[in-house]
Write a protein that holds these residues in place. Structure first.
Motif, PDB file in Angstrom:
ATOM      1  N   ARG A   1      34.180  50.622  37.041  1.00  0.00           N
ATOM      2  CA  ARG A   1      34.389  50.530  38.500  1.00  0.00           C
ATOM      3  C   ARG A   1      33.163  49.944  39.188  1.00  0.00           C
ATOM      4  O   ARG A   1      33.277  49.107  40.082  1.00  0.00           O
ATOM      5  N   GLU A   2      31.977  50.408  38.770  1.00  0.00           N
ATOM      6  CA  GLU A   2      30.741  49.905  39.372  1.00  0.00           C
ATOM      7  C   GLU A   2      30.571  48.413  39.108  1.00  0.00           C
ATOM      8  O   GLU A   2      30.136  47.670  39.991  1.00  0.00           O
ATOM      9  N   HIS A   3      30.917  47.963  37.899  1.00  0.00           N
ATOM     10  CA  HIS A   3      30.824  46.530  37.586  1.00  0.00           C
ATOM     11  C   HIS A   3      31.802  45.722  38.434  1.00  0.00           C
ATOM     12  O   HIS A   3      31.459  44.641  38.918  1.00  0.00           O
ATOM     13  N   VAL A   4      33.006  46.235  38.621  1.00  0.00           N
ATOM     14  CA  VAL A   4      33.995  45.532  39.453  1.00  0.00           C
ATOM     15  C   VAL A   4      33.491  45.445  40.888  1.00  0.00           C
ATOM     16  O   VAL A   4      33.569  44.381  41.518  1.00  0.00           O
ATOM     17  N   LEU A   5      32.956  46.542  41.418  1.00  0.00           N
ATOM     18  CA  LEU A   5      32.438  46.529  42.791  1.00  0.00           C
ATOM     19  C   LEU A   5      31.261  45.568  42.925  1.00  0.00           C
ATOM     20  O   LEU A   5      31.168  44.836  43.918  1.00  0.00           O
ATOM     21  N   ALA A   6      30.369  45.570  41.937  1.00  0.00           N
ATOM     22  CA  ALA A   6      29.226  44.650  41.978  1.00  0.00           C
ATOM     23  C   ALA A   6      29.700  43.203  41.927  1.00  0.00           C
ATOM     24  O   ALA A   6      29.173  42.342  42.652  1.00  0.00           O
ATOM     25  N   HIS A   7      30.707  42.922  41.098  1.00  0.00           N
ATOM     26  CA  HIS A   7      31.245  41.563  41.011  1.00  0.00           C
ATOM     27  C   HIS A   7      31.880  41.154  42.342  1.00  0.00           C
ATOM     28  O   HIS A   7      31.675  40.035  42.823  1.00  0.00           O
ATOM     29  N   GLU A   8      32.648  42.061  42.942  1.00  0.00           N
ATOM     30  CA  GLU A   8      33.276  41.748  44.235  1.00  0.00           C
ATOM     31  C   GLU A   8      32.217  41.483  45.305  1.00  0.00           C
ATOM     32  O   GLU A   8      32.354  40.565  46.116  1.00  0.00           O
ATOM     33  N   GLN A   9      31.145  42.272  45.285  1.00  0.00           N
ATOM     34  CA  GLN A   9      30.061  42.063  46.249  1.00  0.00           C
ATOM     35  C   GLN A   9      29.384  40.707  45.998  1.00  0.00           C
ATOM     36  O   GLN A   9      29.092  39.967  46.943  1.00  0.00           O
ATOM     37  N   PHE A  10      29.168  40.359  44.740  1.00  0.00           N
ATOM     38  CA  PHE A  10      28.586  39.067  44.387  1.00  0.00           C
ATOM     39  C   PHE A  10      29.465  37.928  44.894  1.00  0.00           C
ATOM     40  O   PHE A  10      28.982  36.969  45.502  1.00  0.00           O
ATOM     41  N   VAL A  11      30.772  38.039  44.666  1.00  0.00           N
ATOM     42  CA  VAL A  11      31.704  36.988  45.108  1.00  0.00           C
ATOM     43  C   VAL A  11      31.668  36.861  46.624  1.00  0.00           C
ATOM     44  O   VAL A  11      31.667  35.746  47.162  1.00  0.00           O
ATOM     45  N   ARG A  12      31.620  37.994  47.337  1.00  0.00           N
ATOM     46  CA  ARG A  12      31.543  37.928  48.813  1.00  0.00           C
ATOM     47  C   ARG A  12      30.269  37.220  49.272  1.00  0.00           C
ATOM     48  O   ARG A  12      30.295  36.399  50.188  1.00  0.00           O
ATOM     49  N   ARG A  13      29.146  37.533  48.627  1.00  0.00           N
ATOM     50  CA  ARG A  13      27.869  36.904  49.011  1.00  0.00           C
ATOM     51  C   ARG A  13      27.887  35.405  48.733  1.00  0.00           C
ATOM     52  O   ARG A  13      27.422  34.607  49.536  1.00  0.00           O
ATOM     53  N   VAL A  14      28.408  35.045  47.579  1.00  0.00           N
ATOM     54  CA  VAL A  14      28.482  33.621  47.236  1.00  0.00           C
ATOM     55  C   VAL A  14      29.446  32.912  48.175  1.00  0.00           C
ATOM     56  O   VAL A  14      29.160  31.807  48.662  1.00  0.00           O
ATOM     57  N   SER A  15      30.588  33.542  48.459  1.00  0.00           N
ATOM     58  CA  SER A  15      31.570  32.935  49.361  1.00  0.00           C
ATOM     59  C   SER A  15      30.972  32.688  50.736  1.00  0.00           C
ATOM     60  O   SER A  15      31.308  31.700  51.396  1.00  0.00           O
ATOM     61  N   ALA A  16      30.079  33.574  51.159  1.00  0.00           N
ATOM     62  CA  ALA A  16      29.443  33.411  52.462  1.00  0.00           C
ATOM     63  C   ALA A  16      28.516  32.193  52.486  1.00  0.00           C
ATOM     64  O   ALA A  16      28.189  31.681  53.563  1.00  0.00           O
TER      65      ALA A  16
END
Length: 193
Positions: free
Chosen positions: A128-143
């Motif tokens: 779960r923590e890896h999925v959340l970290a990946h989602e946060q990474f994708v949001r930052r990159v998308s920004a």
């Protein structure tokens, strides 16, 4: 006569072996004792009295419906529940699992503390923590995608604004590099890199 090895085996494995009685109540299997952890969770277990388990373990309500079907027409050696968590008297949590077993016309419910529960829980939490970290990474990159694309577009407009011959190659190089950065960010946001 009960073989004392059976009693010792059940105790060594820290199991609760209950036999279903007519009417749906359960009683400790003859020759077995409830482990201390079970007695703390379920007071009626202390004296071998018939017991209604779902009061202490609401999770078993659903499992016992499946167990009844299994006992009526066994498919395999046992039917095992997923682990479930109950609160103990001190407010802590205890992970348990139940199994339904039919031997002849007798119906048994076995309750145990699964050894691998904490390992599985840690693995799921880590996932779960890896999925959340990946989602946060994708949001930052998308920004960063739109600002990089805008910078490439603005550099292209600067190139068309009448720069000197010495400035034009520099602006073209900056535009091309910003376009590459923008493409790389889009790929990262889509999870392609």
């Amino acid at each position: 006569m009960i073989d004392p090895v059976f009693s010792d085996l059940v105790a060594a494995l820290d199991l609760v072996v209950l036999e279903r009685q007519p009417g749906g109540a359960f009683q400790l299997a003859v020759g077995t004792l409830a482990p201390a952890w079970f007695g703390h969770l379920f007071r009626e277990a202390a004296h071998g009295q018939p017991m209604t388990l779902t009061r202490a373990f609401p999770f078993l309500d659903t499992f016992l419906v499946e167990a009844e079907r299994f006992w009526d027409a066994p498919r395999g050696n046992r039917l095992r529940s997923d682990p479930f968590v109950v609160a103990d008297a001190s407010g802590g949590e205890l992970a348990l699992a139940a199994s339904a077993v039919a031997i002849g016309m007798r119906r048994f419910l076995i309750i145990e503390m699964p050894d691998d529960y904490d390992d599985r829980r840690r693995a799921l939490q880590s996932a779960r923590e890896h999925v959340l970290a990946h989602e946060q990474f994708v949001r930052r990159v998308s920004a960063l995608v739109d600002p990089a694309a805008d910078a490439a577009r603005l550099t292209g407009q600067l190139l068309d604004s009448g720069l000197t011959p010495q400035q034009q190659p520099l602006a073209a190089g900056a535009r091309d590099q910003l376009a590459k950065v923008s493409d790389a960010l889009r790929s990262l946001a889509r999870g392609q890199i």
